[in-house]
Design an enzyme around this catalytic site. Structure first.
Site, mmCIF file in Angstrom:
data_model
loop_
_atom_site.group_PDB
_atom_site.id
_atom_site.type_symbol
_atom_site.label_atom_id
_atom_site.label_comp_id
_atom_site.label_asym_id
_atom_site.label_seq_id
_atom_site.Cartn_x
_atom_site.Cartn_y
_atom_site.Cartn_z
ATOM 1 N N ARG A 3 28.960 27.504 65.095
ATOM 2 C CA ARG A 3 28.336 27.373 63.765
ATOM 3 C C ARG A 3 28.300 28.671 62.973
ATOM 4 N NH1 ARG A 3 24.745 24.220 66.888
ATOM 5 N NH2 ARG A 3 25.261 22.023 66.677
ATOM 6 N N LYS A 53 36.680 32.585 50.721
ATOM 7 C CA LYS A 53 37.298 31.261 50.860
ATOM 8 C C LYS A 53 38.138 31.279 52.121
ATOM 9 C CE LYS A 53 37.667 29.455 46.164
ATOM 10 N NZ LYS A 53 38.608 29.092 45.082
ATOM 11 N N GLU A 62 49.449 37.689 41.877
ATOM 12 C CA GLU A 62 47.978 37.592 41.851
ATOM 13 C C GLU A 62 47.365 38.806 41.147
ATOM 14 O OE1 GLU A 62 46.563 34.833 42.686
ATOM 15 O OE2 GLU A 62 47.486 33.946 44.476
ATOM 16 N N LYS A 73 37.912 40.658 41.100
ATOM 17 C CA LYS A 73 37.546 39.520 41.948
ATOM 18 C C LYS A 73 36.096 39.628 42.401
ATOM 19 C CE LYS A 73 38.751 36.217 45.346
ATOM 20 N NZ LYS A 73 39.773 35.556 46.132
ATOM 21 N N GLU A 96 32.124 28.706 43.223
ATOM 22 C CA GLU A 96 33.017 28.126 42.217
ATOM 23 C C GLU A 96 32.377 26.965 41.455
ATOM 24 O OE1 GLU A 96 37.207 28.184 43.335
ATOM 25 O OE2 GLU A 96 37.548 26.465 42.043
ATOM 26 N N ARG A 102 34.490 31.122 38.655
ATOM 27 C CA ARG A 102 35.429 31.429 39.742
ATOM 28 C C ARG A 102 36.713 30.595 39.628
ATOM 29 N NH1 ARG A 102 34.456 32.807 46.155
ATOM 30 N NH2 ARG A 102 36.675 33.048 46.605
ATOM 31 N N ASN A 106 42.007 30.591 39.575
ATOM 32 C CA ASN A 106 43.072 29.658 39.943
ATOM 33 C C ASN A 106 44.095 29.472 38.839
ATOM 34 O OD1 ASN A 106 41.951 29.145 42.496
ATOM 35 N ND2 ASN A 106 40.496 27.726 41.594
ATOM 36 N N HIS A 121 47.466 28.000 39.639
ATOM 37 C CA HIS A 121 47.452 27.518 41.023
ATOM 38 C C HIS A 121 47.619 26.000 41.130
ATOM 39 C CE1 HIS A 121 46.287 31.596 41.855
ATOM 40 N NE2 HIS A 121 46.150 31.370 43.137
ATOM 41 N N HIS A 140 50.491 24.984 43.375
ATOM 42 C CA HIS A 140 50.389 24.191 44.603
ATOM 43 C C HIS A 140 51.366 23.015 44.554
ATOM 44 C CE1 HIS A 140 46.065 25.743 45.610
ATOM 45 N NE2 HIS A 140 47.007 26.620 45.870
ATOM 46 N N HIS A 143 53.722 31.558 48.164
ATOM 47 C CA HIS A 143 52.546 31.213 47.351
ATOM 48 C C HIS A 143 52.553 31.982 46.023
ATOM 49 C CE1 HIS A 143 48.394 30.109 46.455
ATOM 50 N NE2 HIS A 143 48.113 31.395 46.276
#
Ligand code: NAD
Ligand code: GLY
Length: 393
Positions: free
Chosen positions: A148, A170, A212, A254, A264, A268, A272, A275, A279, A292
């Site tokens: 956990r 993330k 990026e 960032k 987010e 935030r 993206n 993105h 993607h 990427h």
């Protein structure tokens, strides 16, 4: 937007003199902080950091770490990191995974859990991610879920990981039906971005990281975008000073966004830019064929073209962005996958809300925003025309 951000004053810039392993070399390390209350953490940027156990040991809850890396990065940097930690009295256990985006999945994650359990890793054992974004995302997710939650540290070794994936918490893995769809927010205890590791990075990977870097300029930092336009060749030539500056400015941007919106709920999502389209390109072209960062560059051009069609930015602005990507040796147009393929892949996106796609668009260079108000016909026209080379510079 940059100067007025309320979080800016919480980001400390703390240049410090430090020594790399090479006793003849004095290096300057830049440090900033991701301000998240009791979960705040430093990002150290500069050469020679892998040789400095003292940047890691204060963050360990017990003198025992598991270093997760891959078959490419391991032979280059694992012995060095293990050596300095063992010399500082820290017990180390390596896990060397296969290299590739295709291994960012449940099976590989389970390999990490198997090893942690076989070696009775405890709640206070720290996981260290030594590698690019794939290793960082996998290790972070393992740390978020093993018993956990156990502490973890990011030692990013690609430009992309140093400017983006290692910062902000993330973590996750891919699902066959969607990239990064399974994961958790789990912040590292410290990030060590050793710029020396970039010397072994293939040129194509360096360029992918620049996508990026350019993103931060486009979404919220026009002065940085202008600096990149003046210095992109220095970055490609791996000028250490220029790289450290670009990584610092990227991480500062960032860190400000993450400190303001960790989960987010709002701004935030601006990170993206490109993105959602990117993607779709990665999936549509087959994972691993486009990096990427390459897909993000092409996706950013689609977002820019859409912004132009919405009457927000000019055709000259789009050409200016494409020109920077061209100079950074990144794609200057997106692949013609077909409107249906784009839409199908874009439908599986974390920015879909109530079944509606949300887009990150440019209001102007240096300012992005999120909207769901994009006319369907305009999107379809852009996806059929904008992917056939209209934005090619
Ligand atoms: P990567 O981790 O696959 O690394 C790229 C390649 O470079 C790999 O072959 C790797 O082994 C190799 N490599 C790494 N460091 C090297 C070095 N110093 N010298 C030589 N080779 C080296 O890819 P990436 O671009 O670092 O990361 C992409 C991943 O990051 C994607 O899975 C993406 O989804 C994820 N990502 C996550 C976030 C986030 O916020 N968590 C943000 C952006 C991207
Ligand atoms: N890479 C996007 C984010 O961290 O939010």
């Amino acid at each position: 937007m940059l100067g007025s951000n309320a979080c800016a004053d919480r980001i400390a810039r703390q240049p410090l003199q430090s020594r790399g392993d090479d006793a003849n070399r004095t290096t300057t390390v830049q440090t900033l902080t991701v301000a998240l209350g009791e979960r705040s953490y430093p990002i150290h940027i500069g050469p020679g950091l892998l040789g400095q156990a003292a940047l890691i040991t204060p963050h360990l809850a017990q003198p025992r770490v598991v270093i997760v890396t891959n078959t490419t990065v391991g032979p280059l940097y694992l012995d060095r990191l293990r050596g300095v930690l063992e010399a500082a009295g820290v017990q180390t256990l390596p896990i060397v995974l296969p290299d590739g985006e295709q291994y960012k999945n449940w099976e590989t994650l389970n390999r990490i859990f198997d090893t942690l359990l076989e070696h009775r890793a405890e709640r206070k054992t720290t996981l260290i991610a030594l590698g690019g974004g794939v290793i960082g995302d996998l290790t972070g997710f393992a740390a978020a879920t093993y018993q956990r939650g156990v502490p973890f540290i990011q030692v990013p070794t690609t430009l992309l990981a140093q400017v983006d994936s290692s910062v902000g918490g993330k973590t996750g893995i891919n699902h066959p039906l969607g990239k990064n769809m399974i994961g958790a927010f789990w912040q590292p205890r410290v990030v060590l971005a050793d710029t020396d590791t970039l010397n072994t990075l293939p040129d194509r990977e360096l360029s992918a990281g620049l996508a990026e870097v350019i993103k931060y300029g486009l979404i919220r930092d026009l002065p940085f975008l202008e600096w990149l336009e003046a210095n992109i060749e220095r970055l490609l030539a791996r000028d250490a000073q220029a790289l450290t500056y670009a990584i610092y400015q990227s991480c500062r941007n960032k860190a400000e966004v993450v400190a303001a919106d960790e989960r987010e709920r709002g701004q935030r999502a601006l990170l993206n830019l490109g993105h959602t389209f990117g993607h779709a390109i990665e999936a549509g072209m087959g994972y691993g064929n486009w990096l990427h960062g390459e897909a993000v560059a092409a996706g950013t051009l689609l977002a820019a073209d859409l912004s132009r069609r919405m009457g927000l930015i000019s055709a000259d602005d789009v050409v200016r962005i494409a020109d920077l990507f061209r100079r950074a040796k990144l794609p200057t147009h997106a692949p013609a996958l077909g409107v249906e393929t784009y839409l199908a892949h874009m439908g599986v996106d974390k920015k879909v809300e109530g079944g509606r796609l949300r887009f990150v668009l440019l209001r102007r260079l240096g300012e992005a925003f999120v909207t769901a108000e994009v006319p369907e016909a305009l999107l379809q026209a852009m996806l059929s025309e904008g992917t056939t080379g209209l934005v090619r510079s």
